[in-house]
Enzyme design. Structure first.
Site, mmCIF file in Angstrom:
data_model
loop_
_atom_site.group_PDB
_atom_site.id
_atom_site.type_symbol
_atom_site.label_atom_id
_atom_site.label_comp_id
_atom_site.label_asym_id
_atom_site.label_seq_id
_atom_site.Cartn_x
_atom_site.Cartn_y
_atom_site.Cartn_z
ATOM 1 C CG ASP A 39 -6.531 -3.091 -3.920
ATOM 2 O OD1 ASP A 39 -7.384 -2.229 -3.630
ATOM 3 O OD2 ASP A 39 -5.367 -3.065 -3.479
ATOM 4 C CB SER A 50 -0.957 -0.045 1.194
ATOM 5 O OG SER A 50 -1.997 0.883 1.048
ATOM 6 C CG HIS A 88 -5.662 -2.335 -0.077
ATOM 7 N ND1 HIS A 88 -4.788 -2.111 -1.114
ATOM 8 C CD2 HIS A 88 -5.139 -1.683 0.996
ATOM 9 C CE1 HIS A 88 -3.785 -1.353 -0.707
ATOM 10 N NE2 HIS A 88 -3.970 -1.088 0.578
#
Length: 344
Positions: free
Chosen positions: A290, A136, A319
């Site tokens: 995601d 991320s 995610h």
């Protein structure tokens, strides 16, 4: 300069001094909280940098560091630098007057990775990194390392991250950000008291984006701790962000939205040039489902990368697949591919 953090005891502080930021502001007495695992070898060739993600502290991500895993401390010297704004490194919550509230000097990824590089050189004399691995916001930092220091990094592993925050991703963050700012505690750009309603609303908005529709449809969130969806939203998602200072959360959202490896004088906003300048062996691992770091974003970036592989994580966990605490298959997939990258 390095100092021991007295309160926590398991991390140290790197005092970087006064740092001239990309914005033109100067961040006084800037510092990185970091933790290391394993030992630096004689020729300093076994360094892995593992930067933190949104709202995470090293406690939240160090589960990936284990013997036999990809981030193996018996082989590598692994450094987790806490990203600015997470409450341990320099953040709104620990920055003194006058750089408080609306005067806080926001920090870009460009700023963050430059201070990280300065830390590696000053503390350990490390000029080249074997791997920058991140999920991320950590993956976005890995991308910045590859573009800004092409001669200083051998490999980057970008897990559920992109080289530039996409328009759709920015809109997602706008919703999260404004749910927090809608609390009555937020006045004239600062929080006058703790925004309990805003934090709860932020957690619920985030919950709808971080996981795929499949997880909710099939009730994959169920566990002994969560007997209902309401339990899950309250006990997991509301609690996740309640741990952090709300001003810190907004500061990291600013960093996230501004993320762009080409937004600097070197590349002048030319993203394709920035991508093609990356010489590190690159592994892109988006989550197959995601909702905001999309596989298609990485696929388009691949057109400009010289030495890269695209390996989506086959998971319904959205995610969250890239941060596989408790997700055995996802963790095995990530580690297998990172091990392969380290041997390349």
């Amino acid at each position: 300069m390095e100092t021991q953090a007295a309160a926590a005891g398991d991390f140290r502080l790197y005092r970087a001094g006064d740092i001239a930021l990309q914005s033109g502001r100067t961040f006084k007495d800037m510092f990185i909280a970091y933790k290391t695992y394993g030992s630096l070898n004689a020729d300093k060739s076994n360094v892995i940098l593992y930067p933190t993600s949104f709202s995470a502290q090293h406690y939240d991500i160090e589960f990936m560091v284990r013997e036999g895993g990809a981030l193996d401390p018996s082989k590598y010297f692994i450094i987790i630098p806490n990203l600015f704004g997470n409450g341990l490194s320099s953040s709104p919550s620990n920055t003194s007057w006058p750089n408080v509230g609306t005067r806080y000097p926001n920090v870009s990824y460009f700023d963050a990775v430059h201070v990280q590089k300065k830390m590696l050189l000053e503390l350990w004399g490390v000029e080249r990194v074997q791997l920058v691995y991140g999920w991320s916001m950590g993956g976005m930092q890995a991308y910045h390392w590859g573009a800004l220091f092409p001669d200083a990094v051998e490999r980057i592993a970008v897990v559920c991250g992109t080289a530039k925050c996409s328009p759709h991703n920015r809109v997602f963050i706008e919703g999260v950000k404004h749910s927090l700012m809608a609390d009555a505690a937020y006045q004239d750009g600062v929080f006058t008291h703790y925004p309990a309603r805003g934090v709860r609303a932020m957690g619920r908005v985030y919950a709808g984006w971080a996981l795929s529709q499949t997880v909710y449809r099939d009730e994959m969130w169920r566990s002994p701790a969560y007997g209902s969806l309401e339990d899950y939203l309250v006990l997991y998602w509301e609690t996740t962000f309640a741990r952090r200072d709300p001003s810190d959360l907004l500061a990291q959202m600013w960093t996230w939205q501004k993320g762009d490896i080409s937004d600097n004088t070197t590349y002048g906003g030319n993203l394709s040039q920035a991508l093609s300048s990356i010489r590190a062996k690159t592994l892109l691992m988006p989550g197959a489902q995601d909702l905001y770091f999309r596989v298609e974003d990485n696929r388009r970036e691949m057109e400009h990368l010289k030495n890269a592989a695209l390996k989506p994580i086959p998971s319904v966990w959205g995610h969250r697949a890239g941060n596989p605490a408790g997700l055995t298959e996802e963790r095995d997939f990530i580690e297998e591919n990172v091990k392969e990258l380290l041997l390349a």
